[in-house]
Structures are given as C-alpha cells and as structure tokens.
Scaffold this motif. Structure first.
Motif, mmCIF file in Angstrom:
data_model
loop_
_atom_site.group_PDB
_atom_site.id
_atom_site.type_symbol
_atom_site.label_atom_id
_atom_site.label_comp_id
_atom_site.label_asym_id
_atom_site.label_seq_id
_atom_site.Cartn_x
_atom_site.Cartn_y
_atom_site.Cartn_z
ATOM 1 N N ASN A 187 0.825 -1.213 0.000
ATOM 2 C CA ASN A 187 0.000 0.000 0.000
ATOM 3 C C ASN A 187 0.855 1.257 0.000
ATOM 4 O O ASN A 187 0.540 2.224 -0.691
ATOM 5 C CB ASN A 187 -0.952 0.013 1.193
ATOM 6 N N SER A 188 1.945 1.249 0.765
ATOM 7 C CA SER A 188 2.806 2.438 0.762
ATOM 8 C C SER A 188 3.464 2.611 -0.608
ATOM 9 O O SER A 188 3.580 3.733 -1.106
ATOM 10 C CB SER A 188 3.857 2.360 1.870
ATOM 11 N N LEU A 189 3.873 1.510 -1.227
ATOM 12 C CA LEU A 189 4.450 1.588 -2.567
ATOM 13 C C LEU A 189 3.409 2.091 -3.565
ATOM 14 O O LEU A 189 3.687 2.971 -4.389
ATOM 15 C CB LEU A 189 4.986 0.213 -2.996
ATOM 16 N N ARG A 190 2.209 1.561 -3.485
ATOM 17 C CA ARG A 190 1.148 1.961 -4.409
ATOM 18 C C ARG A 190 0.821 3.451 -4.262
ATOM 19 O O ARG A 190 0.612 4.147 -5.246
ATOM 20 C CB ARG A 190 -0.095 1.107 -4.163
ATOM 21 N N ARG A 191 0.781 3.947 -3.018
ATOM 22 C CA ARG A 191 0.507 5.376 -2.799
ATOM 23 C C ARG A 191 1.579 6.252 -3.463
ATOM 24 O O ARG A 191 1.264 7.273 -4.079
ATOM 25 C CB ARG A 191 0.437 5.687 -1.300
ATOM 26 N N LEU A 192 2.844 5.839 -3.330
ATOM 27 C CA LEU A 192 3.920 6.606 -3.966
ATOM 28 C C LEU A 192 3.797 6.577 -5.487
ATOM 29 O O LEU A 192 4.024 7.592 -6.160
ATOM 30 C CB LEU A 192 5.276 6.055 -3.540
#
Length: 168
Positions: A136-141
């Motif tokens: 999720n953190s990767l996707r947000r970036l």
C-alpha cells in the motif's frame, strides 16, 4: 546366561518401544500467533486516491492502461545483485484520459522506476515484501508520481498486476 537373556530381551523390547513411539508420534501442533502491529497499522487496503483529487463521476467509463513492459528492479546487497523484482503495473483512468496516459508512458516509466529503486534501497522488497502495508505504501507513492506526471484528473489508481522476486 539364563540371567542375561531376560535383560537382553528387556533392552531389545524397550528400544523397539522407543522407536515405535518416535515414529508414530503425532505431528506437533503449530500455534498461529498474529504478529503485533504498530499503532494505526492494519492489514486493510488503504485508499490511494489523494484527498484533493476531485470525486469521480459515477457515469465515467473506467479504463485500465497496462504499461507495455514489466519493471525490473535489482536488489543490491554488498555491492552485488542479490535478487531481482519483476513487476507489471496498470493505471486506472477514464476512457477520455487513456490517450494522455499512453502518450506520457515514457515519463511514467522513468518516475515509476525512481520510486521502485528508492523502495528497494530502503528495504521495501526484503523479507515479506508482499505484506499489505508495504504494497500500500508503494502503491501510494506510485499514484502520487503518476498524478504529478499525467494529472490528478487522469490517474485514479495504480494497480500492481504481478510481482515476483528471483533470488540469486
């Protein structure tokens, strides 16, 4: 000899009993323990839409633009490539903005690679790299850079279609 025979038989049967007990022993029960989570951390997918992005029109036709080639990210440990991450990504957009996304694909690929390399260098692909919080953190970036490059009204989300790690 008469006194020795019962001792030998006793030792033989005891050894057979111990061997049978070890062989027929039930498998140990595995206790499932949930990993402690930090405060505020959940396994729920987090929304990737930015708060200042305009709401989506319910009549819009949603399109998914699959980026042509996979992304290959090397994981470098002690100045040597220890593994490779291979990913396929798609961008969620509207049918009206699909051409904008395709036209800016080279810029998107460059920005996505920068995010993926940074994520790799920070250890994001080490260990359980498919955990929900890490993805999720990767996707947000990825969504942030896609919206910066193409426009907030053009990019709704970035989908991770495939992800694999090849260790060497």
């Amino acid at each position: 000899m008469k006194k020795l025979l019962p001792i030998i038989v006793f030792i033989l049967f005891a050894a057979i009993g111990v061997g049978a007990g070890k062989f027929l022993q039930p498998a140990p029960e595995v206790e499932v323990v949930e990993a402690p989570t930090e405060e505020g951390e959940t396994d729920e997918p987090l929304p990737t839409r930015s708060p200042d992005q305009p709401p989506r029109d319910p009549d819009e036709v949603i399109e998914y633009v699959k980026l042509n080639n996979q992304f290959v990210v090397p994981i470098v440990i002690d100045e040597r490539v220890a593994s490779l991450i291979v990913m396929s990504l798609s961008i969620e957009t509207t049918d009206l903005k699909k051409d904008d996304v395709l036209r800016k694909e080279p810029k998107l690929r460059d920005s996505f690679l920068q995010v993926l390399f940074t994520h790799a260098n920070l250890g994001g692909f080490n260990g359980e790299f498919t955990r929900v919080d890490k993805l999720n953190s990767l996707r947000r970036l990825l969504v942030e850079v896609a919206q910066r490059d193409v426009g907030k009204e053009a990019v709704y989300d970035v989908l991770i279609l495939e992800i694999a790690r090849q260790d060497y």
